[in-house]
Design an enzyme around this catalytic site. Structure first.
Site, PDB file in Angstrom:
ATOM      1  N   GLU A 102       0.840  -1.211   0.000  1.00 12.04           N
ATOM      2  CA  GLU A 102       0.000   0.000   0.000  1.00 12.04           C
ATOM      3  C   GLU A 102       0.874   1.261   0.000  1.00 12.04           C
ATOM      4  O   GLU A 102       0.588   2.243  -0.693  1.00 12.04           O
ATOM      5  CB  GLU A 102      -0.916   0.004   1.222  1.00 12.04           C
ATOM      6  CG  GLU A 102      -1.933  -1.124   1.222  1.00 12.04           C
ATOM      7  CD  GLU A 102      -2.881  -1.025   2.397  1.00 12.04           C
ATOM      8  OE1 GLU A 102      -3.956  -0.428   2.228  1.00 12.04           O
ATOM      9  OE2 GLU A 102      -2.550  -1.546   3.489  1.00 12.04           O
TER      10      GLU A 102
ATOM     11  N   GLU B 105      -3.363  -9.829   4.107  1.00  8.66           N
ATOM     12  CA  GLU B 105      -4.525  -9.445   4.921  1.00  8.66           C
ATOM     13  C   GLU B 105      -5.604 -10.513   4.847  1.00  8.66           C
ATOM     14  O   GLU B 105      -6.264 -10.826   5.846  1.00  8.66           O
ATOM     15  CB  GLU B 105      -5.118  -8.114   4.419  1.00  8.66           C
ATOM     16  CG  GLU B 105      -4.317  -6.878   4.775  1.00  8.66           C
ATOM     17  CD  GLU B 105      -3.241  -6.534   3.749  1.00  8.66           C
ATOM     18  OE1 GLU B 105      -2.868  -7.418   2.947  1.00  8.66           O
ATOM     19  OE2 GLU B 105      -2.771  -5.396   3.767  1.00  8.66           O
TER      20      GLU B 105
HETATM   21  C1  1HE Z   1       6.650  -8.675  12.267  1.00  5.66           C
HETATM   22  C2  1HE Z   1       5.987  -8.517  11.038  1.00  5.66           C
HETATM   23  C3  1HE Z   1       4.730  -7.843  11.056  1.00  5.66           C
HETATM   24  C4  1HE Z   1       7.830  -9.562  10.683  1.00  5.66           C
HETATM   25  N1  1HE Z   1       4.256  -7.410  12.223  1.00  5.66           N
HETATM   26  N2  1HE Z   1       6.127  -8.238  13.416  1.00  5.66           N
HETATM   27  N3  1HE Z   1       2.058  -8.568   7.231  1.00  5.66           N
HETATM   28  C5  1HE Z   1       2.247  -9.891   7.118  1.00  5.66           C
HETATM   29  O1  1HE Z   1       1.366 -10.697   7.299  1.00  5.66           O
HETATM   30  C6  1HE Z   1       3.675 -10.334   6.847  1.00  5.66           C
HETATM   31  C7  1HE Z   1       4.266 -10.923   8.109  1.00  5.66           C
HETATM   32  N4  1HE Z   1       5.696 -11.182   7.971  1.00  5.66           N
HETATM   33  C8  1HE Z   1       6.194 -12.260   7.310  1.00  5.66           C
HETATM   34  O2  1HE Z   1       5.466 -12.988   6.660  1.00  5.66           O
HETATM   35  C9  1HE Z   1       7.657 -12.494   7.395  1.00  5.66           C
HETATM   36  O3  1HE Z   1       8.172 -11.790   8.522  1.00  5.66           O
HETATM   37  C10 1HE Z   1       8.466 -12.052   6.143  1.00  5.66           C
HETATM   38  C11 1HE Z   1       8.150 -12.990   4.984  1.00  5.66           C
HETATM   39  C12 1HE Z   1       8.183 -10.612   5.742  1.00  5.66           C
HETATM   40  C13 1HE Z   1       9.982 -12.160   6.464  1.00  5.66           C
HETATM   41  O4  1HE Z   1      10.280 -13.455   6.940  1.00  5.66           O
HETATM   42  P1  1HE Z   1      11.638 -13.703   7.769  1.00  5.66           P
HETATM   43  O5  1HE Z   1      11.747 -15.196   7.998  1.00  5.66           O
HETATM   44  O6  1HE Z   1      12.769 -13.024   7.088  1.00  5.66           O
HETATM   45  O7  1HE Z   1      11.454 -12.929   9.186  1.00  5.66           O
HETATM   46  P2  1HE Z   1      10.591 -13.354  10.474  1.00  5.66           P
HETATM   47  O8  1HE Z   1      11.390 -14.308  11.303  1.00  5.66           O
HETATM   48  O9  1HE Z   1       9.235 -13.779  10.115  1.00  5.66           O
HETATM   49  O10 1HE Z   1      10.445 -11.949  11.216  1.00  5.66           O
HETATM   50  C14 1HE Z   1      11.530 -11.338  11.888  1.00  5.66           C
HETATM   51  C15 1HE Z   1      10.928 -10.555  13.033  1.00  5.66           C
HETATM   52  O11 1HE Z   1      10.076  -9.528  12.510  1.00  5.66           O
HETATM   53  C16 1HE Z   1      10.054 -11.409  13.937  1.00  5.66           C
HETATM   54  O12 1HE Z   1      10.118 -10.861  15.233  1.00  5.66           O
HETATM   55  P3  1HE Z   1      11.008 -11.540  16.391  1.00  5.66           P
HETATM   56  O13 1HE Z   1      10.791 -10.640  17.578  1.00  5.66           O
HETATM   57  O14 1HE Z   1      10.478 -12.918  16.541  1.00  5.66           O
HETATM   58  O15 1HE Z   1      12.426 -11.511  15.869  1.00  5.66           O
HETATM   59  C17 1HE Z   1       8.669 -11.189  13.359  1.00  5.66           C
HETATM   60  O16 1HE Z   1       7.637 -11.426  14.314  1.00  5.66           O
HETATM   61  C18 1HE Z   1       8.745  -9.712  13.023  1.00  5.66           C
HETATM   62  N5  1HE Z   1       7.785  -9.330  12.000  1.00  5.66           N
HETATM   63  N6  1HE Z   1       6.741  -9.074  10.074  1.00  5.66           N
HETATM   64  C19 1HE Z   1       4.940  -7.609  13.375  1.00  5.66           C
HETATM   65  N7  1HE Z   1       4.054  -7.619   9.928  1.00  5.66           N
HETATM   66  C20 1HE Z   1      -3.184  -0.619   7.448  1.00  5.66           C
HETATM   67  S1  1HE Z   1      -3.661  -2.195   7.167  1.00  5.66           S
HETATM   68  C21 1HE Z   1      -2.284  -3.073   6.578  1.00  5.66           C
HETATM   69  C22 1HE Z   1      -2.532  -4.529   6.841  1.00  5.66           C
HETATM   70  C23 1HE Z   1      -1.309  -5.346   6.667  1.00  5.66           C
HETATM   71  O17 1HE Z   1      -0.252  -4.897   6.338  1.00  5.66           O
HETATM   72  S2  1HE Z   1      -1.552  -7.011   6.938  1.00  5.66           S
HETATM   73  C24 1HE Z   1      -0.062  -7.776   6.472  1.00  5.66           C
HETATM   74  C25 1HE Z   1       0.847  -7.950   7.636  1.00  5.66           C
END
Ligand code: 1HE
Length: 269
Positions: free
Chosen positions: A123, A143
């Site tokens: 977005e 989402e």
């Molecule tokens: C996060 C987020 C997040 C990572 N919110 N903490 N977005 C999503 O559904 C995408 C969610 N993220 C992922 O699918 C993956 O993180 C990735 C594919 C982007 C990257 O994977 P990877 O293996 O490199 O990293 P990871 O181990 O998943 O994440 C590293 C850290 O970042 C980890 O935290 P930690 O404390 O355990 O180290 C994750 O929890 C954190 N992290 N992404 C919170 N999104 C206005 S409306 C908009 C609506 C949306 O955007 S919905 C889509 C949300």
């Protein structure tokens, strides 16, 4: 130029998740929360709004890039989980304000995409004017599988960029597009090899910065409005902005430079 000092003024007000650098008349704004894959929390979203609302006059274009392997993992899911319905509306509207300041702010914005460009990250990219993608970039709207809906203006901007049918598919089936597919469906304007994105983004921003300011205003503020209006209103608005742009001294000087054989020809790159 006084803009260097002014950019440090902005820099002092930004959250830790945003970092700014300056290259002449181009500001480079980095998402600097790579340990959370640049997920957007409230502090970052308010920081984006503040940055794009208060650029110093000397800055003529912005490059929006990201630290780490991923441009942006979208909304920080930890924050939305706490919100009730009313707070959810306010949250979405705060994203609208921030991205509106980007899309209809003072200067054109070039996004440099790599890795995950997902959810709110896509977005945000859609609110920028030019998108450069490295080969590692991929696009998704998770989402759908998280039980939520886009809230950062995606339902307005993405159908215009890729079409309602493609967006429906991404949200209903979880389909993602790789960098080459994203280029083919019109998400990115430029596709470059890994590591080349920032350089390309800066090169394009410098070209944009060299345009007459009124041209950049017409292209970023007026063209999208004309494209959404009925043809009759569009033609009138076009005539008015065309007359305003050509009436500027800078336009006269540029046209005269061409006639005097002092300006480059419109040849192929
Ligand atoms: C996060 C987020 C997040 C990572 N919110 N903490 N977005 C999503 O559904 C995408 C969610 N993220 C992922 O699918 C993956 O993180 C990735 C594919 C982007 C990257 O994977 P990877 O293996 O490199 O990293 P990871 O181990 O998943 O994440 C590293 C850290 O970042 C980890 O935290 P930690 O404390 O355990 O180290 C994750 O929890 C954190 N992290 N992404 C919170 N999104 C206005 S409306 C908009 C609506 C949306 O955007 S919905 C889509 C949300």
């Amino acid at each position: 130029m006084s803009s260097a000092a002014s950019l440090s003024g902005i820099s002092a007000k930004l959250p830790q998740s945003l970092r700014v650098e300056q290259r002449g008349v181009v500001a480079l704004l980095f998402l600097a929360r790579a340990h959370k894959r640049n997920a957007l929390d409230d502090a970052t979203v308010f920081g984006l709004e503040a940055f794009f609302s208060s650029l110093p006059e000397g800055i003529k274009a912005v490059v929006l890039a990201a630290d780490g392997e991923h441009f942006c993992a979208g909304l920080d899911l930890g924050e939305l989980a706490q919100l009730n319905v009313g707070q959810g509306v306010a949250h979405s509207r705060s994203w609208h304000r921030a991205f509106e300041r980007m899309e209809f702010g003072q200067v054109p914005v070039v996004a440099v995409l790599r890795g995950a460009v997902v959810g709110g990250g896509l977005e945000m990219a859609a609110a920028c004017h030019i998108r450069v993608a490295e080969g590692s970039a991929y696009y998704a709207l998770p989402e759908g599988s998280r039980g939520i809906f886009v809230g950062g203006g995606g339902s307005v901007r993405l159908p215009r960029l890729i079409g309602t049918a493609q967006m429906m598919d991404m949200m209903l089936t979880g389909r993602s597009y790789d960098a080459a597919e994203g280029q083919a469906i019109g998400i990115s304007h430029y596709l470059v090899t890994p590591g080349e994105g920032l350089g390309k983004g800066i090169e394009l921003a410098e070209r944009i910065a060299a345009n007459a300011p009124m041209t950049n205003f017409a292209v970023t503020h007026v063209l999208p409005r004309i494209a959404q209006s009925d043809p009759a209103s569009g033609y009138v608005t076009e005539a008015l902005i065309a007359a305003i742009a050509q009436g500027e001294d800078e336009a006269k000087a540029r046209m005269q430079a061409f006639l005097n054989k002092r300006a480059p020809k419109a040849t192929q790159d």
